[in-house]
Design a protein around this motif. Structure first.
Motif: not given
Length: 450
Positions: A340, A343, A441, A446
């Protein structure tokens, strides 16, 4: 060609990359530096990411170290328990087979139930000739008798036995010698004392060569045995051993109180059936009569305990794996937080041409490095604990001279191999989930992440 900068024109070809490279998203615009060029780069990136939040990394390593140490110590405890059980049986004769007469409980050949079965010398010959792989046989006659040395007098169990009982029962001689065939043939009035019998009769003084009186008959002491494991008030170390043929001065030995043998056979059920079938034919009772003859097989009981200890090892391994999995969950959570937080970094790497597997390996390598370092620390911790604890009281709390039956935490190579495989599985599973999340992702989303 003037539209490209000189550093692009001088960039190395893809074939020049040492191990792996990331192909550009647009072939007409080659990238100047691949994102990941080797496994060394993977390791360098993993260490750099770990140092970014060192306190969190150390706590995660501590969790993995504690988990793997638990696995190793629990498996070591299971092995130690199995060794302790084997030592207990070995001290009494792990291959000993005892055969004892009883009373019939079923009618057979015109005889009513309740007939007393009596063994004679002919039966010991039947055992030698019919029991497969029978190595040693011994007759037994026993009686509690008064044993005297000067003004000291005690009631001890006195056993008349053949010399082969030394190997069958795994007896150890501390002083002098044990009964031999010459003593048996000559009806020699000699005796071998158990360790506690010697202590009581001679107050710890040398007993070999001295005389004792058993039921009024003088015997010369020729040996003293080492202490055996002895539970509570049992009399294992108070026994006075005589040659079987010399026992007739104390009691009638025409009928045997029991027979002992040891067999190298592996099929214990078949051996017990052979014994009962042979004796049933000789004494006219049904072979399946459960009360006519009793067979004690130490090796069979040890095998049953072996099954129990194997199940205990599996249970302890499962408990250790669950404990390690808790550390793996902590590792997974930390890596998800890392995904997280990074990202946007992942989006930049994908925009520069990083493939899904490159991102996957990048985060998986971080998880495996944490797992590896935590595992090494955990194994070191398990060695320290096993050496510090030493011997765990098991049988010696209930029996005298039973230190061999206590548990020792010994970390064997097999335990390390099993623990390493469990650690690797937990590390891969814990690291794969966040690594796949990072690899999946969307680069556009992102890059927009703040």
């Amino acid at each position: 060609m003037d539209q490209f900068p000189n550093d692009v024109l001088d960039a190395p070809a893809v074939a020049d990359v040492p191990i792996t490279s990331i192909e550009p998203r647009h072939p007409q615009h080659p990238i100047s530096t691949p994102i990941i060029t080797s496994y060394r780069d993977l390791l360098r990136q993993a260490v750099s990411a770990m140092r970014h939040d060192l306190r969190r990394t150390l706590l995660t390593m501590a969790g993995m170290a504690w988990g793997i140490a638990t696995v190793v110590l629990l498996l070591a405890y299971g092995n130690g328990f199995a060794s302790a059980i084997h030592n207990i049986f070995e001290s009494f004769g792990a291959t000993a087979v005892g055969i004892f007469p009883g009373r019939t409980s079923m009618q057979a050949g015109g005889n009513k139930a309740g007939v007393l079965v009596r063994f004679t010398n002919d039966d010991i010959e039947l055992m030698r000739n019919n029991v497969p792989l029978c190595r040693n046989t011994a007759r037994m006659a026993e009686k509690d008798s008064t044993v005297q040395n000067n003004n000291r007098s005690f009631t001890f169990p006195v056993m008349g036995l053949d010399p082969a009982i030394l190997d069958i029962w795994n007896l150890d001689v501390a002083q002098g010698r044990f009964i031999n065939d010459a003593d048996n043939m000559q009806h020699g009035l000699i005796a071998v004392l158990g360790s506690e019998a010697r202590d009581r009769l001679f107050s710890g003084m040398n007993a070999v060569g001295e005389s004792i009186r058993i039921a009024g008959v003088t015997f010369q002491v020729v040996g003293v045995l080492k202490p055996r494991m002895q539970e509570g008030d049992s009399d294992d170390n108070r026994v006075v051993y005589l040659p079987f043929n010399s026992m007739d001065v104390i009691k009638d030995t025409h009928y045997l109180d029991g027979m002992w043998l040891d067999s190298a056979g592996l099929d214990h059920d078949k051996m017990a059936k052979t014994i009962k079938d042979t004796l049933a034919t000789a004494h006219n009772f049904k072979p399946d009569d459960p009360r006519a003859v009793f067979v004690f097989d130490a090796q069979k009981q040890l095998s049953q305990f072996g099954i129990m200890t194997a199940m205990l090892k599996v249970l302890l391994g499962v408990i250790g794996t669950v404990t390690l999995s808790i550390g793996g969950i902590g590792l997974m959570n930390i890596m998800l937080v890392s995904v997280t937080q990074r990202t946007r970094e992942i989006g930049v790497e994908k925009a520069l041409g990083a493939r899904r597997r490159d991102i996957l390996f990048q985060f998986l390598s971080e998880a495996m490095v944490i797992t590896l370092i935590g595992g090494v620390l955990g194994i070191v911790l398990s060695y320290i604990v096993s050496l510090s604890v030493g011997r765990l009281t098991l049988y010696s709390a209930m029996a005298k001279h039973a230190e061999a039956g206590d548990i020792r935490l010994v970390v064997s190579p097999m335990i390390l191999l099993i623990a390493t495989l469990i650690l690797a599985a937990v590390g891969v599973v814990s690291g794969m989930v966040p690594a796949m999340r990072a690899a999946n992702l969307d680069p556009i989303e992102a890059l927009r992440y703040e």
